[in-house]
Design an enzyme around this catalytic site. Structure first.
Site, short mmCIF file in Angstrom:
data_model
loop_
_atom_site.label_atom_id
_atom_site.label_comp_id
_atom_site.label_asym_id
_atom_site.label_seq_id
_atom_site.Cartn_x
_atom_site.Cartn_y
_atom_site.Cartn_z
N PHE A 59 15.86 72.08 36.36
CA PHE A 59 14.31 72.74 37.75
C PHE A 59 13.36 71.95 37.47
CE2 PHE A 59 11.51 74.56 34.88
CZ PHE A 59 12.39 74.55 33.56
N LYS A 60 13.87 71.21 36.09
CA LYS A 60 12.33 70.58 35.67
C LYS A 60 11.86 69.78 37.31
CE LYS A 60 12.24 71.43 30.77
NZ LYS A 60 13.30 71.58 30.14
N ASP A 61 13.29 68.92 37.73
CA ASP A 61 12.26 67.77 39.03
C ASP A 61 11.58 69.02 40.52
OD1 ASP A 61 14.17 66.09 38.38
OD2 ASP A 61 16.28 67.06 39.33
#
Ligand SMILES: *Cc1c(COP(=O)(O)O)cnc(C)c1O
Length: 462
Positions: free
Chosen positions: A111-113
Site C-alpha cells: 500500500f505504500k505505493d
C-alpha cells in the site's frame, strides 16, 4: 490551509512547505490546523467514480491552493497510471459483510505505493517550479525503500539514495530496489543492520553543512503528504459500500500508525466510520496502550509480518496530539518521557478519547498463520501475513456495518510465510514475472558516515 506541529513550537506552514520539511523543526509532526468537512451529499456523489476523481475531491481542500486544479489532477493521474488494476483499490468480499480493500496493485505490491507515487509527482513538480533539486535519503528494512525507488525513478529534480541492511532484506524486496536502472536512484547495501542504516541517515541530517549542501530531504512515514494520500481509499471503499447512508468499519494492519491515522482524518472529515480498529502483531505497543493506559517500549520481535515490527509507532504522536486537545507542550513532554524513561502514562481524559476513537487487537504468529490457512481453505483468497493480522482482529470487532480490512501487501511479497501456512506458493503478478532475471545494480558501502557522504556527494553536484 495551514499546518501546525504536534509539539506546538515550529513555524506554521502551508501544504507544500510542510511536505518538503517532513519533520517539523521542533521534532514534531505536521497536522492540519483544522480538518476540512465533506457534506453527506458530496460523499454520496463519490460512489462509482474513478479512483483518481475521488482522490482529487478528497485531497484538494488540504492543498490550500498550492497547485492549480488542472495540475493537481495531472499529478494524480501520473501517480496511479502504473497500477495494474483499473479500480486502483478494489474491494473483495470474503464473508457476509466482510471485505478486503486490496491496496497491493501498485508497482511494489504494497500500500505504500499509494502515497509514495503521489509524493514523487508532488516533489518533482514543486522542485521544477522552484528551479531546485533535492536529495532524498532513506533507510529501509524493505518495503519503504522499494516504494521510494519506484516513485522517484527517472524524476530529474530528485536524486534518491536508499540504505538497506546488506543480506537482511527479502530477495523480492532487494530486487525491487536494485533492478530499476534509472541513474537518479541508488540502492546502497550497508554492512550493518537496519538500526545502523537508520542511525547513518539521522547522522546525515544532523550534519547541517552536508544537509544544506545536497538539499537533503526525507520521505519517511511521518510526511503529511503520505498520510493525506492514504485518506482517499477510505472514501472510495465506504462510498462504494453505501456511505454516507450506511456506516462502514475499517481494520488496519498497523505499524507506524500512518495508514490508520488517515482513517481518522477521513472520519473527521465526515465519513461515517463506525469502528476504526488497530491490528498489531506481537509488537503490540499500541494495543497495550489502549488496554493498560501506559505507552511503554518493549523491544522489537521479528515476525512473519515484518513491516509491522516496530518498537515505537511514529505517527501515534498525531493521535496523542488530538487526544490531548491539540496541546503541543503536553505532547512534547510525553515524547521527552518516552525517549528518557522508555514510556509514559496516558492521562485519563486522553485515554478515554483514544478508546472512544480506536478499537484494537493483536495476532501472534500462530494466529496469523492459522488465519492465512483458514481464509485460503474457506474462500480461496490468499492473504499476506500483514493482511492476515488484520483479518484476525477484524473478526473480533464485527457489528451491523460492513467491515473492511485493508489488504496492505500482495501475498507474493512474502511467499515463504504464505507457503508455510497453505502449501500454496503465490506467484508474482505477470508484469513482474521476470523480476528474478533482471540485472541488479547496487553498491556495497561500509557502515561509515564519511564513506556514505562521499558516495552521495559524488553524485550530487551543486
Ligand atoms: C508499512 C506497512 C504496514 C504498516 O503501516 P503503517 O502506516 O506503518 O501503520 C502494514 N503492512 C504493510 C505490508 C506495510 O508495508
Amino acid at each position: 490551509m495551514k499546518y501546525v506541529s504536534t509539539r506546538g513550537a515550529a513555524p506554521v506552514l502551508g501544504f507544500e512547505d510542510a511536505m518538503l520539511a517532513g519533520l517539523a523543526r521542533d521534532g514534531g509532526l505536521y497536522v492540519p490546523e483544522e480538518i476540512p468537512q465533506m457534506a453527506p451529499g458530496d460523499i454520496a456523489a463519490l460512489a462509482g467514480l474513478p479512483y483518481e476523481e475521488i482522490a482529487f475531491r478528497v485531497m484538494r481542500p488540504f492543498l490550500g491552493g498550492a497547485l492549480s486544479d488542472d495540475r493537481f489532477a495531472e499529478l494524480i493521474a501520473a501517480a496511479y497510471a502504473g497500477f495494474d488494476h483499473d479500480a486502483r483499490a478494489p474491494l473483495v468480499q470474503i464473508g457476509p459483510n466482510q471485505f478486503l480493500c486490496e491496496l497491493f496493485h501498485g508497482p511494489t505490491l504494497a500500500f505504500k505505493d499509494f502515497a509514495m507515487q503521489l509524493i514523487g509527482q508532488l516533489f518533482q513538480d514543486a522542485m521544477a517550479r522552484r528551479g531546485d533539486r533535492l536529495t532524498i535519503v532513506g533507510a529501509t528494512s524493505g518495503d519503504t525503500g522499494s516504494a521510494a525507488i519506484e516513485a522517484f525513478r527517472g524524476l530529474d529534480a530528485v536524486e534518491c539514495f536508499i540504505l538497506y541492511p546488506h543480506g537482511r532484506v527479502s530477495e523480492v524486496q532487494r530486487r525491487q530496489m536494485t533492478t530499476p536502472d534509472e541513474p537518479n536512484v541508488h540502492a546502497l547495501a550497508v554492512d550493518g543492520d537496519f538500526d545502523a542504516c537508520q542511525a547513518q541517515v539521522k547522522a546525515m541530517f544532523n550534519d547541517h553543512v552536508f544537509r544544506d549542501r545536497v538539499h537533503l530531504t526525507a520521505v519517511n512515514s511521518i510526511n503529511w503528504a503520505r498520510v493525506l494520500a492514504q485518506v482517499v481509499y477510505y472514501f472510495s471503499s465506504a462510498a462504494n459500500l453505501g456511505a454516507p447512508h450506511r456506516p462502514v468499519g475499517f481494520t488496519v494492519p498497523t505499524g507506524n500508525f500512518g495508514d490508520i491515522f488517515a482513517g481518522w482524518i477521513a472520519r473527521s472529515m465526515g465519513l461515517p466510520i463506525d469502528r476504526l480498529v488497530i491490528a498489531t502483531n506481537r509488537n503490540d505497543i499500541l494495543h497495550r496502550t489502549l488496554v493498560t493506559g501506559r505507552h511503554d517500549k518493549a523491544g522489537v520481535h521479528p515476525t512473519i509480518s515484518p513491516s509491522m515490527d516496530i518498537e515505537v509507532s511514529s505517527n501515534f504522536e498525531r493521535a496523542l496530539y488530538m487526544a490531548y486537545d491539540r496541546d503541543g507542550a503536553a505532547v512534547g513532554r510525553l515524547m521527552e518521557e518516552l525517549s528518557c524513561d522508555g514510556g509514559f502514562p496516558v492521562s485519563q481524559g486522553a485515554l478515554e478519547t483514544l478508546r472512544e476513537t480506536y478499537l484494537s487487537g493483536r495476532a501472534d504468529e500462530d494466529e496469523t498463520r492459522a488465519t492465512i490457512r483458514e481464509m485460503h481453505a474457506r474462500t480461496g483468497e490468499v492473504l499476506c501475513p500483514h493482511t492476515a493480522v488484520g483479518v484476525k482482529v477484524a473478526a473480533e470487532h464485527r457489528g451491523a456495518a460492513p467491515m473492511v480490512t485493508l489488504a496492505t501487501a500482495h501475498p507474493a511479497k512474502f511467499p515463504e510465510a504464505v507457503a508455510a501456512a497453505t502449501g500454496y506458493h503465490p506467484p508474482l503478478p505477470n508484469r513482474m514475472r521476470d523480476l528474478y532475471d533482471r540485472p541488479e545494480r547496487l553498491r556495497r558501502v561500509p557502515n561509515d558516515l564519511t564513506a556514505l557522504q562521499n558516495v552521495i556527494g559524488e553524485r550530487v553536484t551543486t
